[in-house]
Write a protein that holds these residues in place. Structure first.
Motif, PDB file in Angstrom:
ATOM      1  N   PRO A  61     -55.726 -13.935 -25.091  1.00 13.16           N
ATOM      2  CA  PRO A  61     -55.635 -13.531 -26.499  1.00 13.16           C
ATOM      3  C   PRO A  61     -56.569 -14.334 -27.389  1.00 13.16           C
ATOM      4  N   LEU A  62     -56.770 -15.602 -27.026  1.00 14.87           N
ATOM      5  CA  LEU A  62     -57.589 -16.452 -27.896  1.00 14.87           C
ATOM      6  C   LEU A  62     -59.064 -16.066 -27.824  1.00 14.87           C
ATOM      7  N   LEU A  65     -59.386 -12.800 -29.687  1.00 19.91           N
ATOM      8  CA  LEU A  65     -59.309 -13.050 -31.126  1.00 19.91           C
ATOM      9  C   LEU A  65     -60.617 -13.653 -31.640  1.00 19.91           C
ATOM     10  N   VAL A 246     -61.686 -19.901 -31.623  1.00 21.89           N
ATOM     11  CA  VAL A 246     -61.043 -19.159 -32.715  1.00 21.89           C
ATOM     12  C   VAL A 246     -61.276 -19.886 -34.042  1.00 21.89           C
ATOM     13  N   TRP A 262     -59.711 -10.878 -45.488  1.00 22.07           N
ATOM     14  CA  TRP A 262     -58.375 -10.682 -44.910  1.00 22.07           C
ATOM     15  C   TRP A 262     -58.245  -9.376 -44.115  1.00 22.07           C
ATOM     16  N   ARG A 266     -57.103  -9.544 -40.313  1.00 19.55           N
ATOM     17  CA  ARG A 266     -55.859  -8.863 -39.911  1.00 19.55           C
ATOM     18  C   ARG A 266     -56.142  -7.931 -38.731  1.00 19.55           C
ATOM     19  N   MET A 269     -56.742  -9.920 -35.547  1.00 17.67           N
ATOM     20  CA  MET A 269     -55.516 -10.427 -34.918  1.00 17.67           C
ATOM     21  C   MET A 269     -54.761  -9.303 -34.215  1.00 17.67           C
ATOM     22  N   MET A 270     -54.791  -8.115 -34.861  1.00 18.66           N
ATOM     23  CA  MET A 270     -54.101  -6.970 -34.277  1.00 18.66           C
ATOM     24  C   MET A 270     -54.754  -6.537 -32.962  1.00 18.66           C
ATOM     25  N   GLY A 273     -53.984  -9.087 -30.298  1.00 15.85           N
ATOM     26  CA  GLY A 273     -52.590  -9.005 -29.848  1.00 15.85           C
ATOM     27  C   GLY A 273     -52.350  -7.803 -28.956  1.00 15.85           C
ATOM     28  N   VAL A 274     -52.847  -6.641 -29.375  1.00 17.42           N
ATOM     29  CA  VAL A 274     -52.590  -5.406 -28.609  1.00 17.42           C
ATOM     30  C   VAL A 274     -53.318  -5.454 -27.260  1.00 17.42           C
ATOM     31  N   THR A 276     -54.218  -8.011 -25.569  1.00 15.60           N
ATOM     32  CA  THR A 276     -53.546  -8.996 -24.716  1.00 15.60           C
ATOM     33  C   THR A 276     -52.276  -8.409 -24.116  1.00 15.60           C
ATOM     34  N   ALA A 277     -51.495  -7.750 -24.971  1.00 11.28           N
ATOM     35  CA  ALA A 277     -50.221  -7.200 -24.495  1.00 11.28           C
ATOM     36  C   ALA A 277     -50.450  -6.167 -23.402  1.00 11.28           C
ATOM     37  N   VAL A 278     -51.489  -5.349 -23.563  1.00 14.11           N
ATOM     38  CA  VAL A 278     -51.784  -4.314 -22.566  1.00 14.11           C
ATOM     39  C   VAL A 278     -52.065  -4.968 -21.202  1.00 14.11           C
ATOM     40  N   MET A 280     -51.268  -8.129 -20.334  1.00 12.78           N
ATOM     41  CA  MET A 280     -50.167  -8.984 -19.875  1.00 12.78           C
ATOM     42  C   MET A 280     -48.989  -8.164 -19.336  1.00 12.78           C
TER      43      MET A 280
ATOM     44  N   VAL B  19     -46.755  -9.450 -34.183  1.00 12.39           N
ATOM     45  CA  VAL B  19     -47.913  -9.720 -33.315  1.00 12.39           C
ATOM     46  C   VAL B  19     -48.886 -10.690 -34.000  1.00 12.39           C
ATOM     47  N   MET B  20     -49.108 -10.501 -35.321  1.00 15.46           N
ATOM     48  CA  MET B  20     -50.010 -11.405 -36.044  1.00 15.46           C
ATOM     49  C   MET B  20     -49.461 -12.825 -36.058  1.00 15.46           C
ATOM     50  N   THR B  23     -49.849 -14.298 -32.507  1.00 15.60           N
ATOM     51  CA  THR B  23     -51.240 -14.581 -32.143  1.00 15.60           C
ATOM     52  C   THR B  23     -51.753 -15.811 -32.891  1.00 15.60           C
ATOM     53  N   LEU B  57     -45.488 -12.356 -27.076  1.00 14.53           N
ATOM     54  CA  LEU B  57     -46.641 -11.542 -27.498  1.00 14.53           C
ATOM     55  C   LEU B  57     -46.796 -10.340 -26.557  1.00 14.53           C
ATOM     56  N   THR B  58     -46.540 -10.571 -25.263  1.00 15.58           N
ATOM     57  CA  THR B  58     -46.648  -9.488 -24.278  1.00 15.58           C
ATOM     58  C   THR B  58     -45.727  -8.329 -24.647  1.00 15.58           C
ATOM     59  N   GLY B  61     -46.156  -7.025 -28.431  1.00 22.55           N
ATOM     60  CA  GLY B  61     -47.466  -6.355 -28.473  1.00 22.55           C
ATOM     61  C   GLY B  61     -47.455  -5.083 -27.645  1.00 22.55           C
ATOM     62  N   ALA B  62     -46.698  -5.091 -26.525  1.00 19.74           N
ATOM     63  CA  ALA B  62     -46.632  -3.898 -25.671  1.00 19.74           C
ATOM     64  C   ALA B  62     -45.981  -2.741 -26.422  1.00 19.74           C
ATOM     65  N   ALA B  65     -48.576  -1.468 -28.732  1.00 24.02           N
ATOM     66  CA  ALA B  65     -49.570  -0.711 -27.956  1.00 24.02           C
ATOM     67  C   ALA B  65     -48.997   0.654 -27.557  1.00 24.02           C
ATOM     68  N   HIS B  71     -51.777   1.833 -23.881  1.00 24.30           N
ATOM     69  CA  HIS B  71     -51.642   1.279 -22.529  1.00 24.30           C
ATOM     70  C   HIS B  71     -52.579   1.984 -21.557  1.00 24.30           C
TER      71      HIS B  71
END
Lengths: 427, 172
Positions: A61-62, A65, A246, A262, A266, A269-270, A273-274, A276-278, A280, B19-20, B23, B57-58, B61-62, B65, B71
């Motif tokens: 994520p870092l 970002l 970062v 900003w 924003r 960061m979004m 985050g997204v 990374t989540a996908v 992870m 999520v913000m 992160t 976050l996973t 955030g998932a 997503a 996904h």
């Protein structure tokens, strides 16, 4: 038999467009219940939690970002201006600038999609205005963006290192020579196209202009020094280097260049985050499959079976290259690494292949996969920016893909090419 | 704005905020950890807390997503199907996804009950029930995200829109 049903179930679910992360979870749960009964179910929650707490993956994520902040900070524009002053005097200068800027950008971004989106939005329209075929502009931007996954920092390399329990820093070092070599060979191909289609020269070479653009982009050049210098010098870990990146990007974009606002932050960061989540969620659900396959000793059986056929590591490497090239056609790189690396790594170790060397081979294969339809995230992004037909773009892109294949063969069969710097720094 | 669209809008804003925060929190914690380590005063809780934040976050955030349908999947085969089959395949796929996360929410809740009285090693005041609550909560949020974006997905399936390759890239 359970493994065969598991594989068929996975294929069926993926074809049904169930996200790969969920498909993996479903087949693993069904297989676990079939072999151990429903009492195993609480383990599903525990493994899905543990699978998402792998500390080294914190770098993902870092780095995403940091890359997204840099995209929004005017850094791409400054890199392009410097590359133009440096390379614009060569025939077909803008295509050289695209490859040169990709090489620079690769050092601060770990994602080829981020690279193509950042540079393509500026350079593809510029190439079109100067009379380059639209499809060529998309092809050169798309292929050179793949350098981002070979040149450190690289998100696929971080994933591989965790899945193969290998050193991410050594992988980063191993990527330097093949990445620079790939960039140089792509410039040769672009030069050949420039002669064939009579592409224009952009500007004459003026040292004062090179110096002026370098000074303007100097802060941007500090970023790879901070990221790679810190990591390679052993001052910080890859994760810590990513966090430094970062804050350096925030400082440069917000305080020095004053172009970061900003809404952009924003969005950065979004995106971070997204994305990374996908990745992870895939890692977490693959942990479920991993637990099951390990209990069934599938990776060991695979290693024994192929090891029984041949113990020649170059034959094994050829087989694995074919496997990853085919997977790259149909899978995103993160999914391919997470699914396949834990299964083949015992085989890799058994025939005496250095896991760092193999990591670079995997990364290169999947980098090529980003350029080959139907699943070609980077090519599709470039086509989307250029509004170009994917098949027209591919007619030009095959020449650049040939370069990547040549680098892959060199890296596979002349291990000293990627490993020279690793041996130099780490013995 | 229709009720469902308004609900989706605020749900997305909520997930975006979480999520913000996660992160930026991760970046700050890792940076502070480097500074303190270099100053010779390492945080004992750094590895454990950062890893747990990554897990949070996973799953948060998932869900975001899922709302954005981001996904990784392989939509090519379903998109190539005739309309009736395509709709049936989309509904079957959605049912499988929701079923999986419903199971995860249930077993995640069962695990929380078992974890009562256990705490983090580095921060003994923080309970494992709190940290692992992300599994059932994340699973429920994922289901909500799927349901809220389902009408849009069904409409796209009905009209035969391509996700992976935009139409102009195929047709120009």
């Amino acid at each position: 038999m359970t493994i065969l049903f598991m594989f068929l179930g996975l294929v069926a679910l993926v074809l049904l467009n169930v996200p790969i992360a969920v498909a993996l979870g479903v087949v693993a749960v069904v297989a676990m219940i079939a072999t151990a009964g429903p009492d195993i179910l609480p383990n599903v929650a525990l493994v899905m939690f543990d699978g998402s707490t792998k500390f080294p993956l914190l770098a993902i994520p870092l780095f995403i970002l940091a890359g997204a902040i840099m995209n929004s900070s005017g850094i791409s524009r400054r890199l392009i201006a410097f590359a133009s002053a440096l390379l614009g005097f060569i025939k077909g200068g803008l295509s050289m600038v695209t490859i040169g800027a990709s090489l620079f950008f690769a050092e601060i971004s770990g994602s080829a999609v981020a690279d193509v989106a950042a540079l393509g939005s500026i350079l593809i329209p510029a190439m079109k205005r100067r009379g380059y075929p639209n499809a060529f502009a998309a092809a050169v931007t798309s292929s050179s963006a793949t350098l981002a996954v070979i040149i450190p920092p690289s998100i696929p390399m971080i994933l591989y290192a965790v899945m193969a329990d290998s050193s991410v820093v050594q992988l980063f070092v191993a990527g330097v020579i093949p990445g620079v070599l790939g960039g140089f060979l792509m410039m040769c191909v672009a030069y050949w196209f420039a002669w064939r289609y009579n592409f224009p020269v952009e500007e004459s070479f003026h040292l004062p202009r090179v110096w002026a653009t370098f000074k303007d982009a100097a802060w941007a050049f500090l970023l790879p020094v901070i990221i790679l210098g810190g990591i390679f010098g052993g001052v910080v870990t890859a994760t810590e280097g990513a966090a430094l990146a970062v804050f350096a990007a925030l400082f440069i974009g917000g305080v020095i260049y004053r172009e970061l606002d900003w809404p952009h932050l924003r969005e950065a960061m979004m995106d971070g985050g997204v994305q990374t989540a996908v990745v992870m969620l895939l890692v977490a659900s693959s942990a479920l499959v991993g637990v099951f396959l390990t209990e069934q000793q599938v990776p060991q059986q695979l290693a024994a079976t192929i090891g029984g056929l041949t113990d020649n590591k170059y034959v094994v490497l050829a087989l694995l290259n074919v496997l990853f090239l085919v997977l790259g056609l149909f899978l995103h790189s993160a999914a391919a690494i997470i699914l396949v690396v834990p299964i083949v790594i015992p085989l890799v170790n058994a025939v005496g292949i250095d896991p760092v060397h193999f990591g670079l081979i995997v990364t290169l294969n999947l980098g090529i996969g980003q350029q080959t339809p139907p699943v070609a995230s980077v090519l599709i992004t470039a086509c989307s920016v250029a509004k170009a037909n994917i098949w027209e773009v591919s007619k030009y892109n095959v020449y650049f893909i040939a370069v990547l294949l040549a680098v892959l063969l060199l890296v596979t069969y002349v291990p000293i090419v990627p490993m020279a710097l690793v041996y130099f720094f780490y013995g | 704005m229709p009720v469902l669209a308004r609900l989706e809008y605020w749900f997305e804003r909520l997930l975006e905020l979480i999520v913000m925060l996660l992160t930026s929190g991760l970046a700050v914690i890792v940076l502070l950890a480097v500074i303190y380590r270099k100053a010779g005063a390492s945080f004992v809780w750094y590895d454990e807390v950062a890893s747990i934040m990554l897990a949070w976050l996973t799953y948060y955030g998932a869900a975001l997503a899922a709302l954005k349908r981001a996904h990784i999947g392989f939509p090519g085969v379903v998109e190539a199907m005739p309309r009736k089959w395509r709709l049936a395949a989309v509904i079957a796929g959605e049912a499988i996804i929701i079923g999986f996360f419903a199971l995860l929410a249930w077993v995640g809740w069962e695990v929380l009950l078992v974890l009562e009285g256990s705490y983090l090693i580095s921060l003994p005041t923080v309970s494992n029930q709190f940290t692992q609550s992300v599994i059932p909560i994340g699973a429920v949020l994922f289901i909500l995200a799927q349901l809220l974006s389902l009408p849009r997905t069904l409409e796209e399936a009905r009209r035969g829109l391509h996700h992976e390759i935009p139409p102009e890239i195929l047709d120009t």
